[in-house]
Design an enzyme around this catalytic site. Structure first.
Site, PDB file in Angstrom:
ATOM      1  CB  THR A   6      14.579   9.129   2.771  1.00 45.52           C
ATOM      2  OG1 THR A   6      13.423   8.358   3.106  1.00 45.52           O
ATOM      3  CG2 THR A   6      15.058   9.828   4.018  1.00 45.52           C
ATOM      4  CB  VAL A   7       9.380  10.336   0.703  1.00 42.27           C
ATOM      5  CG1 VAL A   7       9.610  10.944  -0.673  1.00 42.27           C
ATOM      6  CG2 VAL A   7       9.281   8.822   0.616  1.00 42.27           C
ATOM      7  CG  ASP A   8      10.163   6.366   4.096  1.00 37.22           C
ATOM      8  OD1 ASP A   8       8.996   6.611   3.762  1.00 37.22           O
ATOM      9  OD2 ASP A   8      10.796   5.377   3.690  1.00 37.22           O
ATOM     10  CE1 TYR A  32       6.994   3.656  -6.334  1.00 40.54           C
ATOM     11  CE2 TYR A  32       6.749   3.344  -8.686  1.00 40.54           C
ATOM     12  CZ  TYR A  32       7.309   2.960  -7.491  1.00 40.54           C
ATOM     13  OH  TYR A  32       8.167   1.895  -7.448  1.00 40.54           O
ATOM     14  CG  LEU A  33      -0.220   9.803  -8.316  1.00 42.90           C
ATOM     15  CD1 LEU A  33       0.251   8.521  -8.996  1.00 42.90           C
ATOM     16  CD2 LEU A  33      -1.739   9.784  -8.178  1.00 42.90           C
ATOM     17  CG  MET A  72       4.613   5.848   0.064  1.00 47.65           C
ATOM     18  SD  MET A  72       5.842   6.389  -1.143  1.00 47.65           S
ATOM     19  CE  MET A  72       5.597   5.190  -2.455  1.00 47.65           C
ATOM     20  N   GLY A  73       5.473   5.322   4.224  1.00 55.17           N
ATOM     21  CA  GLY A  73       6.091   5.361   5.549  1.00 55.17           C
ATOM     22  C   GLY A  73       6.044   3.973   6.153  1.00 55.17           C
TER      23      GLY A  73
END
Lengths: 420, 420
Positions: free
Chosen positions: A142-144, A297-298, A190-191
């Site tokens: 997860t990017v988060d 999304y980038l 994001m987040g």
């Protein structure tokens, strides 16, 4: 050990390195051909299992599988789909078992975040609840960076490196324009609930005198007056101001600064547009000329600027999941354990029980956010810095990053169709 | 030849490689210490000349100057400021001559786009109009690629590579999400009047069956119904649709799709937000779930993914400007000439008269846009492809791109203040 087959699928928002985890799983399975038979990938996550939409991974060349390590996105298709409880949706679980039986699947590898860990946990309980012998291992992604127990989540280090790099670069741009043009630059990252990605933006500078001068976290209630005072002071001190703001930035009462009004399949609000919202406020309150960017999304697809540390961890957790399965484990997740900091940074992989992972979000600790709420602390910098170390540029062909182009051969269906 | 001093400044929106041109100018001047005395950089473009705000470049180390080659932004500060005509603002020109005299400046290097070429042209005429012997050479720079005569503009190749790379990466992301989530992804790119950057997005795929499926140019009037039909068909054919849209996209009557209502110092409208505008239309007309990104400064600052071809051309035009000055030229610009295509791509530098550069915008030729207006032609691909070739990664320190940190020592002022 009699040979049985394995299932692997990707779930939730994809990352720059989720395919590196896939690569780790697949290469480990190939090395253990004496213990695991075929590896089937679910097309679009758990939906592939439910609809018997399976990809025969054995038909992919070793070269293509190796290329997954530098290919962003989810090569087998991901999904935003969460299994309900067994009580609420028994037919789905019966179907899963039907598909697993039809294809002799006894190993279940699910690659995702907190919501997906919940799905994996439910599958892991099938042996106990419905008598089907399966081992379910969750592969973190997860990017988060909001998974508990693991020191960090694969996918986060690369988005952190991308945001820090982009903030440094854009900061130099606006610094050169501010005398006669743009004074305030706002980058939305994001987040949704956790400010990890926003915090990573602060790595672009050495302290708050360098861009980004301000970080807006979802963990800290947004007060317009305080924010504007800070922006204004920054422009007066430095001639310009760079702000990194989390998409989840919110007011005291929990309202998001920018709420697109949509919800995704998990019931989360779909956010976007806090940067233009904030920019409009700046214009209104302070009159400064602004620019804003929304990376969207980038940021999570930017494999070209991935963190080497992150790629290695993503790959290693994929491999570790297979090793845990072969060691007879069930309902666990390979987690990253930090063994040192700074120049001594090192890590290994430990086993985390899925029950402690599923549906638990890890927020930024309060000691990672500065007292005024607009920057990171030294402790936060110490935590984040190792995660963006090292470069792992993909090969480039004709000026662009090369990516794996899988054949994605489908496994012949044996069952009647099932609609979800 | 008696030694006189030189002036260099950066103007207009900066790029990932404008400092590579600065590096070329400075290194060439240093090599010709017998012919050119000191090099003074204008702080914030022509404003530095007008206000006698000069930086003594000789105090920067060779290492720092070399590092400019991989540092985005404008290291000496840029400006959005255009000189009026000599008739309208004679005092400004008298002031320029006063500053040039005070610091014995006889060479004027101005690094910018079309508007800046106009300023450079006016300075070049000072010998004729006001009797001050100066040679003014323009160094080309613009991400918009809209300068005439030159085959391409330094700065464009790198933003093209960034947009093509980002589109390919984000395209893989949405491809993996589309089964249960996002169906349409819209990336907004720069290019107020010319669709060069949007066109570069199309390099991400081999044809319109790969992302981006649709490119929206400012040169083609936007018709909502045609656009929506195309998006819908794309989602039906591929499961998802990736759109690259120019910030300058406009309706038949010339109205921009998104008009922030602000104007910059040159009187250009400040645009932004066409991606969310388009996304809202998609939601309204087709009901598809969307994501959008606005790259803004990130695209033109992205030195980490610069095109090697672009970096080399930016550096070479900087050097060529100095050589032209030493050859006694005035009112010219080093332009890039293409000598071959595809695998035979090669280029050299020719001399372009500034009168043919200033205030002329080069739009996309109609034969570069497909008949339906939503994609590029093979001729366009053949033109664009060489410009993104090669990588020139900056050195990384502590996980982030290293950048030059100049001392920017100011030259002692000799004149009374001048307000602009």
């Amino acid at each position: 050990m009699p040979q049985h087959n394995a299932f692997y699928a990707q779930s939730g928002g994809v990352t720059a390195v989720i395919n590196a985890s896939a690569c780790g799983v697949i290469e480990a399975v190939r090395e253990h051909g004496d213990q695991i038979g075929k590896l089937y990938a679910g097309h679009n996550g758990i939906i592939g299992a439910l609809t018997e939409d399976l990809i025969d991974v054995s038909q992919e060349s070793d070269e293509n599988i190796a290329a997954l390590r530098h290919t962003p996105g989810g090569a087998f298709g991901s999904c935003r789909y969460k299994l309900k409880s067994i009580e609420d949706h028994r037919t789905q679980y019966e179907r899963l078992i039907e598909v697993f039986k039809a294809h002799d699947i006894r190993y279940f590898f699910y690659n995702g975040g907190g919501d997906s860990a919940d799905t994996c946990l439910k599958v892991s309980q099938l042996a106990e609840t419905m008598g089907y012998p399966i081992q379910a291992i969750h592969v973190p992604k997860t990017v988060d960076n909001d998974l508990p127990i693991t020191d960090n989540s694969p996918g986060f280090g690369s988005v952190a490196k991308y945001i820090a790099t982009s903030t440094r670069e854009a900061g130099l741009d606006i610094a050169s324009m501010c005398a006669t043009s743009t004074k305030v630059f706002i980058l939305e990252v994001m987040g949704r609930h956790a400010g990890w990605i926003a915090a990573a933006g602060a790595l672009a500078g050495e302290d708050a005198t360098q861009p980004p001068h301000i970080v807006v976290f979802p963990e800290v209630a947004f007060h317009r007056k305080d924010f504007m005072a800070r922006v204004d002071q920054c422009v007066k001190d430095h001639g310009y101001c760079v702000v990194v703001v989390s998409e989840g930035a919110r007011y005291e009462d929990g309202t998001f600064l920018a709420d697109a009004g949509n919800t995704d399949a998990f019931g989360h609000r779909q956010l976007g547009g806090v940067a233009p919202t904030l920019a409009g406020m700046v214009k209104q309150d302070l009159g400064y000329k602004y620019h804003w960017a929304v990376a969207d999304y980038l940021q999570r697809a930017a494999r070209h600027i991935a963190s080497k540390t992150d790629v290695e961890q993503a790959y290693a957790t994929g491999r570790a999941a297979v090793e845990m399965a072969l060691a007879g484990k069930n309902a666990v997740m390979p987690a990253i354990r930090r063994l040192g900091d700074g120049a001594d940074y090192a890590w290994d992989i430990i086993e985390a029980p899925l029950e402690q992972i599923a549906n638990h979000e890890k927020f930024m600790p309060l000691e990672f956010i500065s007292e005024d709420g607009f920057y990171i602390t030294d402790a936060c910098r110490q935590y984040l810095s190792p995660l963006i170390q090292g470069e792992d540029f993909p090969p480039f062909v004709n000026g662009l990053p090369a990516v794996a182009r899988l054949t994605l051969a489908k496994v012949e269906k044996k069952l009647t169709p099932f609609s979800i």
